[in-house]
Structure formats: C-alpha cells, structure tokens
Design an enzyme around this catalytic site. Structure first.
Site, short mmCIF file in Angstrom:
data_model
loop_
_atom_site.label_atom_id
_atom_site.label_comp_id
_atom_site.label_asym_id
_atom_site.label_seq_id
_atom_site.Cartn_x
_atom_site.Cartn_y
_atom_site.Cartn_z
N ARG A 1 -10.98 -1.98 23.22
CA ARG A 1 -9.85 -3.24 23.24
C ARG A 1 -9.57 -3.03 23.92
O ARG A 1 -8.41 -1.95 24.40
CB ARG A 1 -9.18 -3.20 22.21
N TYR B 1 0.71 -0.92 0.49
CA TYR B 1 0.11 -0.49 0.29
C TYR B 1 0.52 1.37 0.14
O TYR B 1 1.06 2.07 -0.99
CB TYR B 1 -1.05 -0.42 1.05
N LYS C 1 9.40 -3.32 15.20
CA LYS C 1 10.07 -1.87 14.48
C LYS C 1 10.72 -1.63 15.51
O LYS C 1 11.70 -1.15 14.95
CB LYS C 1 8.74 -1.07 14.65
N ASN D 1 -7.62 -4.99 8.89
CA ASN D 1 -7.65 -4.77 10.52
C ASN D 1 -7.51 -2.97 10.64
O ASN D 1 -7.82 -2.63 11.41
CB ASN D 1 -6.33 -4.78 10.35
N SER E 1 6.37 2.75 13.03
CA SER E 1 5.34 2.72 13.17
C SER E 1 5.33 3.70 14.53
O SER E 1 6.23 3.88 14.92
CB SER E 1 4.63 1.81 12.95
N ASP F 1 -6.23 -0.42 23.84
CA ASP F 1 -6.72 1.41 23.35
C ASP F 1 -6.67 2.06 23.71
O ASP F 1 -6.61 2.65 24.98
CB ASP F 1 -8.26 1.21 22.77
N TYR G 1 5.02 6.48 10.82
CA TYR G 1 3.68 6.59 10.59
C TYR G 1 2.51 6.79 11.81
O TYR G 1 2.83 5.34 12.43
CB TYR G 1 3.11 5.63 9.90
N ARG H 1 -7.80 9.30 16.14
CA ARG H 1 -6.49 9.17 16.06
C ARG H 1 -6.14 10.32 14.58
O ARG H 1 -6.71 10.80 13.90
CB ARG H 1 -6.90 8.09 15.23
N TYR I 1 4.69 -6.67 17.40
CA TYR I 1 5.05 -6.26 15.70
C TYR I 1 5.83 -5.26 16.18
O TYR I 1 6.39 -4.96 15.25
CB TYR I 1 3.41 -5.47 14.98
#
Length: 347
Positions: free
Chosen positions: A291, A11, A152, A197, A124, A294, A176, A230, A148
């Site tokens: 969740r 992407y 990074k 996701n 990230s 979060d 990002y 966000r 994940y």
C-alpha cells in the site's frame, strides 16, 4: 475530585478506565457511542465492581460540555474522543478536521473556564509519517501523511501553544504504536464496527470464520520474511501508561511527549504464526501489492517513558495473542446484542 475521560467507551478508553477505577480514581465519561458500544462500560463496572458517571454526548456540544464541568469537580482530563480511521479521513477530511480539532478546541476552552489544566492526550505514531530511521524517538521530524495523522499533529501543536501562553497547564501527549490484546477477563476488547482496519482484529475475525482470509499487503520488504514489521503493545500496558502520565501531570507542569510501545517489532507473518499457535486454527492469507505510504519496519524507542514515567510494557506477544483470542472467541459478535444496553449511571 474526578477524572474526566472523553471517548471512554472505546477500545483504549475502556481499558484505561478499568485501571483508573482499580487505582482509586473517580471517573466521569463522555461518549457519543458513534464508534463504541455502551455495553463496554457496563462490563467495566462488572470487572471493577465500581460505578461510573456517564454522559451520552459529543464534545462538539458546547452546552453539554459546560453542564459536565458545572456538575462535577474535575481534576484532570484524559482525552480519547476522536475519529480514527485513516482511510475514512482521506475520503472525508472535513469530517475529521471538524470532529477531532473543533471538538478538542471546545473541550480545551471549557477546561480553561473551569480552571482544569491537566490533560493526557491520546496521540499516535502516525505523526511521524515515514521515519528515515528506527527505532523512532520523540524528537524525530513530524510529517503526518493523512488527515487523521494531521489532526493529531495539529492538536499537539495547539497544546504546546496553550502551555506557552499559560505555564499552569500540565499536558502529557502519548504517541501510541500498535495496540492489541484485551482485558484478561475476556469481558472487554477491540470491537471495530464493520471490516477491521487493523491487523489483529482482522486476524481474529478470520480465526472465527467471519472473514474468509487475511490480505497481506506486500511480501517484498527488506525484512526477515518480506512482510512489514510493527511495534505491537498490549492495550493494558497502554492503559497503565495513561495512569503514569496522569500521575506526573498531577505533580508537575509542562508539556511532555512520550512514545508508548515495546521497542520490539514483529512481522505480519510472525503475527499470523503466533495466532495460529494460540487459536489452534489455520489462518488463510493472500499477498497483495504494497500500500502507498507503508514502511518496511516501524517500532518505538520507549526509553523516555521508562526514564520519566517509570513505565515499561510488560506483556509479550504470546499474552497479547492469547488475550485477543480469548476476547474474540468469547464474544463472537463483539458486544453484539448488548449494543442497546442500559448504561449504568447514564446521564
């Protein structure tokens, strides 16, 4: 001299390649298409009218990496290749540590052997974990909360150690926030495999009727409407951020870390409303409990990138939604039937 882009069919990678080609760079791509589509690269060539050299391989293949560097005069590397699903990383952490970290080590070792010491790394905002305050600046404590994010963070530490050992390296680490949108042509965009996701591709799948409704996790946060906020950034703005980082790399040494975001936050319900206006369709949703992990609000302080890279995000939420919807409505099945397309310039 060429720019090597690992994971270039993905992407963010495909949009970055468009801007590299439009800026006059020669581009070489490595991708194993495990989480991307060959057709994206054919469409990059259609958009730009230029050709690209493609190696269908994984960076875990040391011999193949050696061949890429031996066959080409590479000036710098933009490194996107890596697995990226948070949930999958929790259920299969060894896969993520092996692919993301070992693959990066093989790439760096090969770069070092061929004296290629300029790297732009795709990191990230997950490396910040749950921030204590906002907006988030690059100097905040790092506390990744899933495998994940930890891959990074570990790679960032490896890159810092490389520069400490060899001051000839020039490294940009780009953190990002939430990339959305698509190329204005509608030819390339986000095409996740399986159930999305991320919020925006999920919303667009609901808009076209592929998914029945959106699940919103939590409406009791201390925000204007109770849903999480966000920092959404247009993928083309993000692509230009890579060009700016590359330009800096080619003229100076060091390790530099930049947030790439807009500095603004939008709630889930605001995004739903924006897409309803853009698509002219109602987006059904249901509310589920929060969740774990979060946070209520998360957005960047992008002032360092503005000051040092002369980069700012230019596209607003309306354009992000319009471009996402154009991509999805023109490509209901994503790259669909073209997944087995013959690659232009395939090696």
């Amino acid at each position: 001299m060429s720019i090597l882009v690992t994971g270039g069919a993905g992407y963010i990678g495909s949009h970055t390649i468009v801007e590299l080609l439009n800026s006059g760079y020669d581009v070489i791509i490595i991708d194993d298409f495990s989480n991307s589509h060959p057709e994206s690269l054919n469409r990059v060539c259609e958009i730009t009218g230029k050709s690209i050299k493609i190696y269908n391989m994984t960076i875990l293949n040391r011999e193949a990496l050696e061949k890429v560097f031996a066959e080409n005069s590479i000036q710098a590397v933009i490194h996107f290749a890596g697995f990226k699903a948070v949930g999958e990383s929790v259920s299969n952490p060894l896969l993520y540590y092996q692919n993301n970290i070992t693959g990066t080590l093989f790439l760096l070792e090969t770069m070092q052997r061929y004296n290629v010491k300029s790297l732009v790394f795709s990191s990230s905002a997950t490396v910040y974990g749950v921030p204590r305050t906002i907006p988030i600046s690059e100097g905040f404590p790092l506390r990744a909360t899933n495998p994940y994010g930890r891959t990074k963070l570990m790679i960032e530490e490896i890159l810092s150690d490389i520069f400490l050992a060899d001051k000839e390296w020039s490294i940009s680490i780009l953190r990002y926030f939430n990339p959305i949108g698509a190329h204005h042509s509608g030819k390339i965009g986000e095409d996740p495999k399986g159930t999305p996701n991320n919020l925006v591709p999920y919303i667009t799948k609901v808009c076209i009727g592929e998914l029945s409704k959106l699940t919103i996790f939590g409406n009791d946060y201390p925000t204007k409407d109770g849903t999480g906020v966000r920092d959404y950034i247009h993928v083309v703005d993000l692509a230009f951020g890579h060009l700016k980082a590359l330009e800096r790399n080619l003229t100076s040494n060091g390790v530099n870390i930049y947030n790439l975001g807009t500095g603004n936050g939008y709630s889930v319900l605001e995004m739903v409303e924006a897409f309803e206006k853009t698509s002219g369709r109602k987006i059904p949703y249901s509310i589920s409990p929060r969740r774990p992990g979060d946070v209520a609000t998360c957005y960047a302080n992008p002032s360092k990138a503005e000051k040092e890279l002369n980069w700012t995000a230019k596209k607003g939420i309306k354009e992000m939604c319009e471009d996402s919807w154009r991509w999805q409505s023109n490509n209901r099945n994503g790259y669909g039937e073209n997944n087995d397309a013959i690659l232009i310039g395939n090696k």
